[in-house]
Structures are given as structure tokens and as C-alpha cells.
Design a protein around this motif. Structure first.
Motif, mmCIF file in Angstrom:
data_model
loop_
_atom_site.group_PDB
_atom_site.id
_atom_site.type_symbol
_atom_site.label_atom_id
_atom_site.label_comp_id
_atom_site.label_asym_id
_atom_site.label_seq_id
_atom_site.Cartn_x
_atom_site.Cartn_y
_atom_site.Cartn_z
ATOM 1 N N MET A 1 0.817 -1.218 0.000
ATOM 2 C CA MET A 1 0.000 0.000 0.000
ATOM 3 C C MET A 1 0.849 1.264 0.000
ATOM 4 N N MET B 1 -9.676 -1.192 -3.084
ATOM 5 C CA MET B 1 -8.339 -0.919 -2.585
ATOM 6 C C MET B 1 -7.896 0.503 -2.909
ATOM 7 N N TYR C 1 -8.444 2.880 -0.099
ATOM 8 C CA TYR C 1 -7.462 2.730 0.985
ATOM 9 C C TYR C 1 -6.181 3.462 0.609
ATOM 10 N N LEU D 1 -4.512 6.561 2.621
ATOM 11 C CA LEU D 1 -3.148 6.415 3.129
ATOM 12 C C LEU D 1 -2.256 7.545 2.629
ATOM 13 N N THR E 1 -14.772 7.002 -1.765
ATOM 14 C CA THR E 1 -14.435 5.586 -1.867
ATOM 15 C C THR E 1 -15.693 4.782 -2.144
ATOM 16 N N THR F 1 -14.677 0.051 -0.111
ATOM 17 C CA THR F 1 -13.330 0.011 0.469
ATOM 18 C C THR F 1 -13.353 -0.583 1.872
ATOM 19 N N LEU G 1 -11.784 -0.935 5.312
ATOM 20 C CA LEU G 1 -10.847 -0.175 6.132
ATOM 21 C C LEU G 1 -10.512 -0.888 7.436
ATOM 22 N N TRP H 1 -9.101 -4.060 8.941
ATOM 23 C CA TRP H 1 -8.384 -5.287 8.613
ATOM 24 C C TRP H 1 -7.890 -5.962 9.883
ATOM 25 N N LEU I 1 -3.835 1.936 8.342
ATOM 26 C CA LEU I 1 -4.806 2.980 8.673
ATOM 27 C C LEU I 1 -5.630 2.526 9.876
#
Length: 246
Positions: free
Chosen positions: A61, A87, A90, A94, A108, A111, A113, A115, A173
Motif C-alpha cells: 500500500m 483498494m 485505501y 493512506l 471511496t 473500500t 478499512l 483489517w 490505517l
């Protein structure tokens, strides 16, 4: 960056995991047809489509965020609106965390966010090239054509799976870090999206200083099945917010 927001914003369109610039071209063309933006730029991330990953460069990322930053800089765009699919959202968030003021606003769609190791492992398990070749040959052929210039679709899947597992172990994030993203953010979730939930988007929005989460009824996850006019309307809404200074 401290550059003020342009009166006529530009828009950057960013694909998701396993995606490519060509995949997002219908969105790019629909936004250009509106004739309300200074420029509409589609960005293909390294290691995808026809954009190879440079030697000794990580497929992650941070690399993608820096590639987005470079594309914005090279195109001479000032605080553009970024539409990030899956993605891509994200990556945009970022980048704005890493380089505040680079982006004027973020939209977005689909997405994820939030994880965790469990979520990441489940997502990565669906990216086995051998299983996809055996059970979804048409999809495998489409991926092969899409990523012919990035080292092959099997490599893209393998690298993406590894990246997701790393993200699960060490999210880039966190809720605390989302607080550093001060541009307006619209988090959109499709009503038929089985990859991300509205509750997760609402939770993330609560940690972003200028964000809202919205459900788009009857919208699935695959971008090819999303009405491009719906995307255009959402981007237009955020662009109007920037112009009005809200």
C-alpha cells in the motif's frame, strides 16, 4: 502542502485490487463527459495491468500511495478529488495521511478499512491462481489479459494475497491514524456488496474529521456492475462541497 483548493477541481480515478487502469476507463470517460472538471486522470498502480513494478520495489500500500502521489505531481494537479474503488480508496486515504494536503477530497466505493488477521486470511484465501484456473476459467482468462504487462496474473494474485496478510497483521490505517485525514471523505458501500459493510464504513467515518458513510441500494461490489452515472453523481457531490468550502 498548503496550496488552496482550486475553484475548478480535477479528479483522479483509482482502481482496486486485481484491477487496472483500463478497467476504470468507463468511469474516467463518464466524468470527462460532464465537462465540469479541470482534468480527469486515470491512474494505474505499479504491478497491475500494463504497469510493471520496478525492481526491488515492494508490492504494498505504501508503494501504491507514493505512486498516486507521483501521478498527481507529474500531472500538475492541485488537491484533486480522488475516486478510489475498493483498494484504491485505501490507497487514497493512506496518501493523505502520509502527505497531508495532497488530495482535496476522497470518494471511496467498496473500500475495506477494518483489517484483522482473520479478515485478511479469508480474503487472501480467495486469491489462489490454481483454484481460480480450475473453477473460474473465464475469470482467469480475463485476469490474464488484464495483467499481461505486469508480470502475469498469477504473480498479481500471489503478491496481492501476501499484501493482504501483511495488512491484517499490521494495518496502515488505524482509527487513530484516520484522524489525520482532514479532507472531506465520502465512504460509499453498495447494498449488495458482500466484501464490506455499512457498519464498518460508519465506524471509520466516525474517526475521520470530515466524513460521512452512505449506503447505495442495490449496488454490488464489482465495478463493472456499478452504474457509472451513480459514481459521477457522488464525485460531483463532493466536488461541489469543495467549491462551496463546506
Amino acid at each position: 502542502m498548503t496550496t488552496s483548493q482550486p475553484l475548478v477541481p480535477s479528479v483522479v480515478v483509482l482502481h482496486g485490487a486485481l484491477g487496472s487502469g483500463a478497467q476504470m476507463q468507463p468511469v474516467v470517460e463518464a466524468l470527462r463527459a460532464q465537462r465540469r472538471y479541470a482534468e480527469v486522470l486515470g491512474v494505474e498502480l505499479p504491478g497491475h495491468g500494463h504497469t510493471p513494478l520496478a525492481a526491488q520495489t515492494a508490492f504494498d500500500m505504501r508503494t501504491f500511495a507514493l505512486a498516486l502521489q507521483a501521478a498527481i505531481h507529474d500531472a500538475g494537479l492541485v488537491r484533486p478529488v480522488v475516486f478510489g474503488y475498493s483498494m484504491g480508496g485505501y490507497v487514497a486515504l493512506l496518501l493523505e495521511h502520509l502527505a497531508p494536503g495532497t488530495i482535496g477530497g476522497i470518494v471511496t466505493l467498496g473500500t475495506m478499512l477494518h483489517w484483522t488477521p482473520t479478515i485478511a486470511a479469508a480474503a487472501a484465501s480467495r486469491l489462489d491462481p490454481h483454484v481460480i484456473s480450475a473453477k473460474l476459467p473465464a475469470y482467469a482468462a480475463a485476469l490474464a489479459a488484464r495483467h499481461s504487462g505486469a508480470g502475469g496474473w498469477e504473480l498479481v494474485l500471489t503478491q496481492t494475497a501476501a499484501m493482504l496478510r501483511e495488512l491484517g497483521e499490521e494495518p496502515l490505517l488505524t482509527n487513530a491514524l484516520l484522524g489525520s485525514v482532514h479532507c472531506p471523505v465520502h465512504l460509499l458501500v453498495g447494498g449488495r456488496d458482500d466484501s464490506v459493510s455499512l457498519d464498518d464504513a460508519v465506524s471509520a467515518a466516525a474517526h475521520l474529521p470530515r466524513a460521512r458513510a452512505s449506503l447505495l441500494p442495490d449496488v454490488p461490489h464489482p465495478i463493472e456492475k456499478v452504474d457509472v452515472q451513480l459514481v459521477c453523481n457522488e464525485v460531483s457531490d463532493l466536488a461541489s462541497q469543495l467549491i462551496s468550502g463546506d
